[in-house]
Each structure stands twice: as C-alpha cells, then as structure tokens.
Design an enzyme around this catalytic site. Structure first.
Site, PDB file in Angstrom:
ATOM      1  N   LYS A 184      60.157 -52.165  36.391  1.00  0.00           N
ATOM      2  CA  LYS A 184      61.398 -52.722  36.908  1.00  0.00           C
ATOM      3  C   LYS A 184      61.611 -52.179  38.326  1.00  0.00           C
ATOM      4  O   LYS A 184      62.133 -51.090  38.513  1.00  0.00           O
ATOM      5  CB  LYS A 184      62.559 -52.355  35.976  1.00  0.00           C
ATOM      6  CG  LYS A 184      63.889 -53.041  36.312  1.00  0.00           C
ATOM      7  CD  LYS A 184      64.697 -52.202  37.270  1.00  0.00           C
ATOM      8  CE  LYS A 184      65.964 -52.909  37.694  1.00  0.00           C
ATOM      9  NZ  LYS A 184      66.623 -52.220  38.834  1.00  0.00           N
ATOM     10  N   GLU A 260      62.461 -38.299  38.338  1.00  0.00           N
ATOM     11  CA  GLU A 260      62.175 -37.725  39.663  1.00  0.00           C
ATOM     12  C   GLU A 260      63.331 -38.153  40.540  1.00  0.00           C
ATOM     13  O   GLU A 260      63.454 -39.326  40.899  1.00  0.00           O
ATOM     14  CB  GLU A 260      60.823 -38.237  40.175  1.00  0.00           C
ATOM     15  CG  GLU A 260      60.272 -37.425  41.337  1.00  0.00           C
ATOM     16  CD  GLU A 260      60.729 -37.941  42.673  1.00  0.00           C
ATOM     17  OE1 GLU A 260      61.692 -37.344  43.211  1.00  0.00           O
ATOM     18  OE2 GLU A 260      60.170 -38.911  43.176  1.00  0.00           O
ATOM     19  N   GLU A 394      72.629 -35.242  49.328  1.00  0.00           N
ATOM     20  CA  GLU A 394      71.494 -36.005  49.827  1.00  0.00           C
ATOM     21  C   GLU A 394      71.999 -37.206  50.627  1.00  0.00           C
ATOM     22  O   GLU A 394      72.688 -38.069  50.097  1.00  0.00           O
ATOM     23  CB  GLU A 394      70.610 -36.473  48.673  1.00  0.00           C
ATOM     24  CG  GLU A 394      69.347 -37.173  49.135  1.00  0.00           C
ATOM     25  CD  GLU A 394      68.447 -37.592  47.980  1.00  0.00           C
ATOM     26  OE1 GLU A 394      67.222 -37.410  48.093  1.00  0.00           O
ATOM     27  OE2 GLU A 394      68.980 -38.077  46.974  1.00  0.00           O
TER      28      GLU A 394
END
Length: 496
Positions: A184, A260, A394
């Site tokens: 996906k 991850e 981030e």
C-alpha cells in the site's frame, strides 16, 4: 509537460482500475499541476487484495521449504526487470516524489536497487534451521531444532519520501521469506508502487502472492490491512503518530508489527575533529529537501568552537546558494517538498523557531520564483537550545538546527534528550573517543567519522519513538519469519 502513465491496482495477478473506475489526480511537486492519474481503490478492492494474499499463502507452495530456491530465482528475475526500467523509475522519482536529478540516481533509484542486490546476496545466510543440541528430560535424551517459517500475509505500508527504496525494503524481504504481500504506497507516490504490479507477472510471481492497492484516502486501505485478522504482519514506514495508531489498532488481532518511524538525529562534531570545517559544512540539510527519516537534523558542536561553526555554515550555505530547484539540472540534489501541505508544515516550524528565539542564520522562506510547486529554501537556525520544538520535533524539511555543548558528557546528554533514536553521527580525531561517545547514544545507527552505517546488507531501525524491528540485511528478511521449535526423544538416558 510530462504526463505519467495511469497507476493501476494489481490484485490476484490482474492489473486493473478501481471498482467503479474512480481515479484521482497526481500533482507534481515541481509545478503544482496535474501530472497523472491513479486508480482510487475502494473497500472492495482492498478486500479482494487481502483475500488473494491469504489464499496464495494458505493454498499454494509459495512459502514451502521446497520452493525456497524458486522464490529466490523469481525475485532475481524481478530485479532484472526493474533494471530494465531504470528510466521509468527515475521519471517516477522526479514527478511523484519531487526528486532532483542529482538525488534520483542516489537514494531514489541506485541505492534502492543496490539494496535489492544486497538482499539477494545475504539471502544464503538466512539460517532456516538451527540445531539446539540434545537435552535430558523425563528419562530420555531429546533432540531440539528451530525452523524458520514465513510469518504469513504482510501488509506493507510505505511513505512518499523515497518510495522505491522503502518498497524494495519491504516487498523483496517479504517475498524472499515466503510471505504473500499487499503493498500500500502513499497517495502521492502510487506509480512507484504500481510498477511492482506491472512487472510481477513477467517475473513469474504467482497469482495473489503480490498485490498493490492505493487510493486518495491515505487511511482507508491501511486501516483495513491493520485491523483485518487475515493479515499477519504490518510493516510500516512513516510518522511516529501513525505508527502508534497502527500498533494500537493491530493489538486487537495481536498482529506482528514492524515500525520504522521518525527521527531527530544528532551529529556530534567533537572539538578534536581533524576536518572540523568539512564535518560542520557537510551537515547542511539539503539532500531531497531534508525529507528523510534518518537525516542528521541536529548539529551539535562544542561551545568553544560555536562561533567558528556558525561562520563555516554561513559560508557553506552561501556557497550552495541557488544551486537547487532546477528539475533538469543533473547535479542538483535538492528540489521541492512533496506537497503544499508539507510546505505549509515546514514553514510553520520555521515560524515556531523564530518565535522560540532561535537565530535564523540562512534561508527561512518559500521560493515561489523557483516554480509553481512547493519550494522552501535551505534553512539553518543557530542559538538553539535542545528544549525548543524545532530541536525536538521532526520537521521533515530542509531545516537544520545547531546546538552548542560543553563537553562529551553534555553532547551525549543532548543527543539522548529526544523521543527519537534512529540515526546519528560522531566526528573526532580520536577513534576510541568517537566510539565511546557513539556507543552511548541511544539510537539505531551511528556514523563514526562519516562511516557508512546505512546500507542494504546491514540492519536498519530505531530506538524509542523511532520504531520497532529492523529492515535490510539478514535481519530484514528474518523480520518476516516466525521461529518454530521441534523436539523429539532420540534415546533413553543413561542411569545415574
């Protein structure tokens, strides 16, 4: 204007459009204009992909020990087909992900295909059976072995930043392990997923073993994969926030997860670094506009050399200048960010940095003069403290923050005062000192004196909010397996 071929779904061996024929437009990060169309998968399409993958795993010999070498040969042939389509891969990287030409044949294509080669090279090292020896119990001597088996059906959910690299990291490892896969891709980069379906039949991948679904809704297909009990493992690369949701939703079926996730990696340049100017200057966050989970976005330099570091960075960014943002220039490594939404996010963090009291040393603005797409100039903040949001969160854009430290202990403290732990770096003229510092940083990989710590033949993954599990290398293939213990009595034990 370049127009990409329509990205089609691949379900149970068939390349096709979405049920009902719905499509959505793909927007070029360079121009802000439509550059192609993609099938917009429905719930029925995702259901069909899950059913096909489940059937192929349960009712074919794809995962069997006897088929292991055949799987390897198919995956090897698959790799050759991707090699023959390098130009197509490059075009997708540019027009879907916004890769500059100088980045295309590095992380986007070359590094990705090199990683595929690394998987093929390390595959013979996977230990499919391990002998645990003999042990006495209940008056008999028992032989014990462990066998490694494919985990089952894998839902591989991938991001838009370096899509080919991440798609290969998941799909190839899972296929080699004997799993069946539903890939996906992100809505922005469906073509880099669709090509896996386009080449699958020619490679000889059996029906249902690989399926590819995508749609404009970023969550629909992913949530179906995560919550469906027929899917045994979710392999996800993306934001920490989404990773947490996947872990929570997957818990309902006790699903295996590989995550991850994000990073806010620190590069520590110690006071005795022999190439101090180079180590500081090369930390400019410009490659692919800083859109990488493992980029070193916090630069830590000794306070005794902080002013020197500022001048080095000012010179490096000035020299870099306007050598970016041209889609045709073969040496440019920086282009736009992937979308208007991402541009707005990055610019909001630049505003936050100013409000927090950091000093803008260079950049900080959108650059509409570069084109109709989503351009932000290379940006660096100094006078940053590690408690600022721009140092902790981030940003995923071309924004570097520079933080001073007092000594080695202070540098380690700052590096570790982060929710993340994905990558990092240490530079020093004293190798033993650099290793001591590197070992104390709570992160999944550390580049010591610019060593290559991320490659396809070695494991990659994070600590803390940067994820769970490892990708690439032997460990990356083993991530898609289960261990089963077998034991049987072989003889009577000798009397005491």
């Amino acid at each position: 204007m370049t127009t990409l071929p329509e990205a089609k779904l691949f379900i149970d061996g068939e390349l096709r459009g979405a049920t009902g024929g719905a499509t959505y437009d793909l927007t070029s990060p360079w121009t802000g204009e439509t550059v192609g169309k993609a099938a917009d998968a429905t719930r029925e399409d995702v259901e069909a992909a899950i059913a096909a993958a489940r059937n192929a795993f349960d009712n074919t010999d794809w995962a069997s020990d006897e088929n292991r070498q055949n799987r390897f040969e198919i995956v090897k042939k698959y790799r050759a087909l991707f090699e023959a389509n390098r130009d197509r891969l490059a075009q997708l990287a540019v027009h879907e992900a916004g890769a500059a030409q100088g980045a295309v044949f590095r992380a986007h294509v070359n590094m990705a295909l090199d990683g595929w080669d690394d998987y093929l090279a390390v595959f013979p090292r996977v230990e499919w059976e391990k002998d645990y020896g003999e042990k006495e119990a209940f008056g008999s001597i028992h032989k014990r072995i462990a066998v490694r088996e494919a985990v089952g059906v894998v839902g591989a959910i991938t991001p838009w930043n370096v899509p080919l690299y991440v798609n290969i990291g998941k799909v190839v490892a899972a296929l080699l392990a004997g799993c069946t896969v539903i890939l996906k891709p992100a809505p922005n980069t469906p073509g880099m997923g669709a090509i896996f379906g386009e080449l699958a039949n020619e490679a000889g991948i059996p029906k249902g073993v690989l399926n590819v679904v995508f749609g404009e809704d970023p969550a629909l297909a992913g949530e179906m994969l995560v919550t469906d009990p027929r899917v045994d493992l979710i392999s996800f690369t993306g934001s920490t926030g989404v990773g947490k949701r996947i872990m929570e939703q997957g818990a309902q079926t006790l699903k295996r997860v590989f995550l991850e996730l994000g990073g806010k990696s620190a590069k520590i340049v110690l006071d005795d670094a022999p190439n101090f100017a180079m180590d500081v200057g090369m930390t400019m966050l410009v490659f692919h506009a800083g859109q990488g989970c493992a980029v070193q976005s916090r630069l830590l330099v000794p306070r005794s050399r902080y002013e020197e570091a500022k001048q080095i960075l000012k010179g490096a960014y000035t020299q870099f200048g306007d050598n970016w943002g041209d889609p045709e220039h073969p040496q440019h490594i920086m282009g736009p960010v992937v979308s208007k939404r991402q541009m707005e996010r990055v610019l909001s963090y630049i505003d936050i940095g100013k409000q927090e009291g950091a000093t803008l040393l260079h950049g900080g603005s959108a650059r509409p003069d570069k084109g109709g797409g989503w351009f932000i100039e290379p940006t660096v903040f100094v006078d940053v403290t590690n408690d600022m949001r721009i140092a902790q969160e981030e940003i995923f854009g071309p924004v570097l923050v520079v933080i001073p430290f007092e000594d080695d202990e202070d540098a380690i403290r700052i590096a570790n005062e982060s929710n993340y732990g994905l990558s990092g770096g240490v530079s020093s003229g004293d190798h033993d000192r650099a290793i001591r510092v590197a070992k104390r940083i709570r992160t999944g990989s550390v580049s010591v004196n610019n060593g290559m710590c991320i490659a396809g033949d070695i494991p990659f993954g994070g600590y803390k909010a940067s994820g769970v599990g490892r990708e690439w290398g032997v460990e990356g293939i083993e991530e898609y397996t289960e261990l089963k213990m077998l034991a049987w009595p072989v003889r009577q034990a000798e009397p005491a």
